[in-house]
Design a protein around this motif. Structure first.
Motif, mmCIF file in Angstrom:
data_model
loop_
_atom_site.group_PDB
_atom_site.id
_atom_site.type_symbol
_atom_site.label_atom_id
_atom_site.label_comp_id
_atom_site.label_asym_id
_atom_site.label_seq_id
_atom_site.Cartn_x
_atom_site.Cartn_y
_atom_site.Cartn_z
ATOM 1 N N TYR A 263 -29.556 -6.629 -38.084
ATOM 2 C CA TYR A 263 -30.185 -6.273 -36.806
ATOM 3 C C TYR A 263 -31.283 -5.225 -36.951
ATOM 4 N N ALA B 278 -23.910 -10.336 -31.165
ATOM 5 C CA ALA B 278 -24.134 -8.978 -31.665
ATOM 6 C C ALA B 278 -22.974 -8.048 -31.333
ATOM 7 N N GLU C 211 -30.706 -5.602 -29.280
ATOM 8 C CA GLU C 211 -29.720 -5.640 -30.370
ATOM 9 C C GLU C 211 -30.189 -4.806 -31.547
ATOM 10 N N GLU D 259 -24.130 -6.407 -41.616
ATOM 11 C CA GLU D 259 -24.335 -6.649 -40.188
ATOM 12 C C GLU D 259 -25.340 -5.659 -39.599
#
Length: 330
Positions: free
Chosen positions: A307, A238, A284, A303
């Motif tokens: 998460y 992460a 995260e 990205e």
């Protein structure tokens, strides 16, 4: 001492179909350049162990002592000093070169041997019947920094002892940037002391880094992290993925037991968060959503979405649910 779960709020949710299956609670604080709280969730006064999220603080004496200049250290060295790396070849090669340059060897490390978290390296070592070394430990970059500082100070080899000049320097730096007297320490996974503070104190420290002058030790460290995300963590992690998504503008760092921090120089803000059940996936998700909230991370970046609203798949590849940031963070 207040129990860490006291006053915690739900920061991350796990959904399976239409059902909320799990919820992860925690605390989070955002501070500005003056150290004041801009936003918080849960109890900012919760006493925490920031674990590896404090590595950039532990690296301050390396620069401020003159050791870094004496050994001609570069931003790559600084990134490794702040790293919880994978033990991939790129990490061990660079740490090994640094170790050689200061006249030390694997046996000088006080961190234990750790199996590489890089699958290719791990499997190759198993096939070759090779045992993991201390250089494969995710903290070996930090420990090379400690060894460099110990050499510069003319101090003894037991650099993880809380009474050693290296750790005394780390405590001084920690208390200075958190603005608090640490109530004590726990021994980290790498055998070094990890000093405690409040969550507010850790966010204050990150804001201090964010607002520091361009030529300061703080700025050298956070820029090194943001510009070398591959060295700070590694592929698939992460920290690396999210720093790349923010194009080198923000430094973030995870710590064991679901800690996370962020240094936002453009906003001159710092973030610290702790998930009370120790779930890394929840930390995260929460840090990504806070970065979106503060305008540092594009909410539609793949990205970010991985998460903040990540699909959960079963063994057959079917999407069975999602991990999402809780409404409190939206």
């Amino acid at each position: 001492m207040t129990h860490p779960a006291h006053g915690a709020v739900t920061l991350t949710e796990i959904w399976r179909g239409p059902f909320l299956e799990s919820a992860h609670q925690g605390h989070a604080v955002v501070c500005d350049a003056t150290g004041q709280i801009v936003e918080s969730w849960g109890e900012p006064g919760t006493v925490v162990l920031p674990r590896s999220s404090s590595k950039m603080i532990q690296a301050l004496p390396l620069i401020q002592s003159g050791a870094a200049a004496a050994h001609s250290l570069t931003p790559e060295h600084f990134a490794l000093a702040c790293a919880s790396h994978q033990g991939a070849q790129v990490h061990t090669d660079k740490v090994g070169t640094w170790l050689d340059a200061i006249g030390c060897a694997d046996d000088d490390f006080k961190c234990g041997p750790q199996e590489s978290r890089d699958i290719d390296v791990r499997d190759a070592m198993i096939r070759a019947h090779e045992s993991p070394c201390r250089i494969h430990n995710n903290c070996s970059g930090k420990h090379t920094g400690f060894l460099t500082l110990a050499k510069h100070l003319g101090a003894g080899p037991d650099y993880v002892n809380p009474d050693h000049p290296v750790q005394k320097a780390c405590l001084e730096a920690f208390e200075r940037v958190t603005g608090e007297t640490s109530p004590g320490f726990g021994i980290d996974g790498c055998s070094a002391p990890n000093f405690a503070c409040t969550l507010h104190g850790m966010a204050r420290a990150m804001a201090h880094f964010a607002a520091a002058d361009d030529d300061s030790a703080e700025a050298l460290l956070h820029r090194a992290m943001a510009h070398h995300p591959d060295l700070v963590a590694g592929e698939g992690r992460a920290c690396t993925r999210l720093m790349r998504a923010m194009n080198g503008k923000v430094a973030i760092k995870t710590g064991a037991e679901a800690f996370f921090v962020a240094i936002l120089p453009d906003q001159k803000m710092g973030v610290a968060l702790k998930i009370t059940d120790g779930s890394t996936r929840a930390a995260e998700c929460a840090i990504a959503q806070i970065l979106v909230r503060l305008g540092a991370l594009d909410p539609n970046h793949p990205e970010a979405l991985a998460y903040t609203n990540g699909p959960i798949r079963n063994w057959d590849g079917l999407v069975t649910g999602h991990m999402r940031a809780a409404p409190a963070l939206l």
